[in-house]
Each structure stands twice: as C-alpha cells, then as structure tokens.
Design a protein around this motif. Sequence first.
Motif, short mmCIF file in Angstrom:
data_model
loop_
_atom_site.label_atom_id
_atom_site.label_comp_id
_atom_site.label_asym_id
_atom_site.label_seq_id
_atom_site.Cartn_x
_atom_site.Cartn_y
_atom_site.Cartn_z
N ARG A 41 2.73 2.83 -2.31
CA ARG A 41 2.56 3.72 -3.47
C ARG A 41 1.27 4.53 -3.33
O ARG A 41 1.28 5.75 -3.42
CB ARG A 41 2.53 2.89 -4.76
N GLN A 42 0.17 3.83 -3.11
CA GLN A 42 -1.14 4.48 -2.99
C GLN A 42 -1.16 5.49 -1.85
O GLN A 42 -1.62 6.62 -2.02
CB GLN A 42 -2.20 3.39 -2.79
N LYS A 43 -0.67 5.09 -0.68
CA LYS A 43 -0.67 5.99 0.48
C LYS A 43 0.22 7.21 0.26
O LYS A 43 -0.13 8.31 0.66
CB LYS A 43 -0.21 5.24 1.74
N ARG B 127 0.80 -1.23 0.00
CA ARG B 127 0.00 0.00 0.00
C ARG B 127 0.83 1.27 0.00
O ARG B 127 0.30 2.36 0.08
CB ARG B 127 -0.93 0.00 1.21
N THR C 65 0.90 3.44 6.68
CA THR C 65 -0.04 2.79 5.77
C THR C 65 -1.29 2.33 6.51
O THR C 65 -2.17 1.72 5.92
CB THR C 65 0.60 1.56 5.08
N GLU D 128 1.87 11.21 -8.87
CA GLU D 128 1.68 10.06 -9.78
C GLU D 128 2.86 9.95 -10.73
O GLU D 128 3.36 8.87 -11.00
CB GLU D 128 0.39 10.23 -10.60
N GLU E 98 -1.66 9.58 -1.95
CA GLU E 98 -2.77 10.16 -1.18
C GLU E 98 -2.28 11.26 -0.23
O GLU E 98 -2.91 12.30 -0.10
CB GLU E 98 -3.47 9.09 -0.33
#
Length: 177
Positions: A98-100, A96, A131, A109, A103
């Motif tokens: 990358r996503q966190k 998680r 995370t 990105e 965010e």
Amino acid sequence: VVNRFPRMIRDLNRKLNKKMELYMTGEETELDRTVIDEIGDPLMHLLRNSADHGLESNEERVRLGKPEVGSIFLDAYQGGNNVVIEVRDDGAGIDRVRQKAIEKGSITEKQAETMTDKDFIDLLFLPSFSTAEKITDVSGRGVGLDVVKTKIEALGGNITAKTVAGEGSTFTISLPL
C-alpha cells in the motif's frame, strides 16, 4: 529443475546474513519438457523474494518469538488436470504494498481506501513494481513479479498470492499437465 535451489538458498544465507532453510516436497512431480525448461527462472525469482523480502532478519524473528531460522517451502503436486507449485515462507507477510504503491503513484490515497487485500496483492504483479528499500544484486532491479506472471501465463497457467501479516506469504502457480 529444483536441484539448484538448495545451494541458491545457502548462498542467500550468507549474502543476506539471514538464517533460512529450504524445504521441498514433490520433486518427483512430472512436468512437460517445455514447462521444465521455462519454470526454473520464475521459481528462482519467487524463492529469492521469499528470502529477501519475506523473511525477517534473525534478530527481528527472535524478537517476535519466531524461530531464528526462517523457513521457505517449495511444494509441487498434481491437482486435477494441473500441476500446482507453491512457494511459501514463514516471514512477515506482504505489508509494504500500500505504502509503496502510493509513493510510486501507482494508486492514490483515495483509491487505497476502497481496495481489498487482493487488490493490493495484484499490484505486486504490475511491471517494475518493487517493495525493495534499496537496489541490490538480489532485488530491487525492476525485474519483478510481472515477469514471473507473464512467463506462467505464456505456459497456460496462472499465479496467485496470499499473505498473512506476521505469518508469511504463499505464491501458488497452477500449470496445465
């Protein structure tokens, strides 16, 4: 240093409602008294992370064809002029980050597109990076791996992490004798 960890893992079994077992090797590995006084909290943090973030729920483990009981390993051994301490688990791996990071605005990105796996793992050691999906008394309070890294480096050592999706993660601490 390690005597309190089996009980902590038993307590986390109940608190997190996850079945897990702690396996330790190298308890007799000798460390400098200063290191012994300072290494307990970082190891506790890493073990808690394995229990909370690393290991999947019992149901998820069974669904994935893994043993229902998750395994956490704490191994210590002498490697050359260093003492090496590994904390590893057979959980989901670290996925998680990358996503966190996107965010939270730690990376964009566009930056994420060119980052290596090691770059993503290094994000875990940024101050207040977490995370955790929600704040609990086990994790998500913003006292993260940056504190662990700072403590290890103050002792003259270093910490690295490796992860394999679906197979688990390993945090390796190397400290001078």
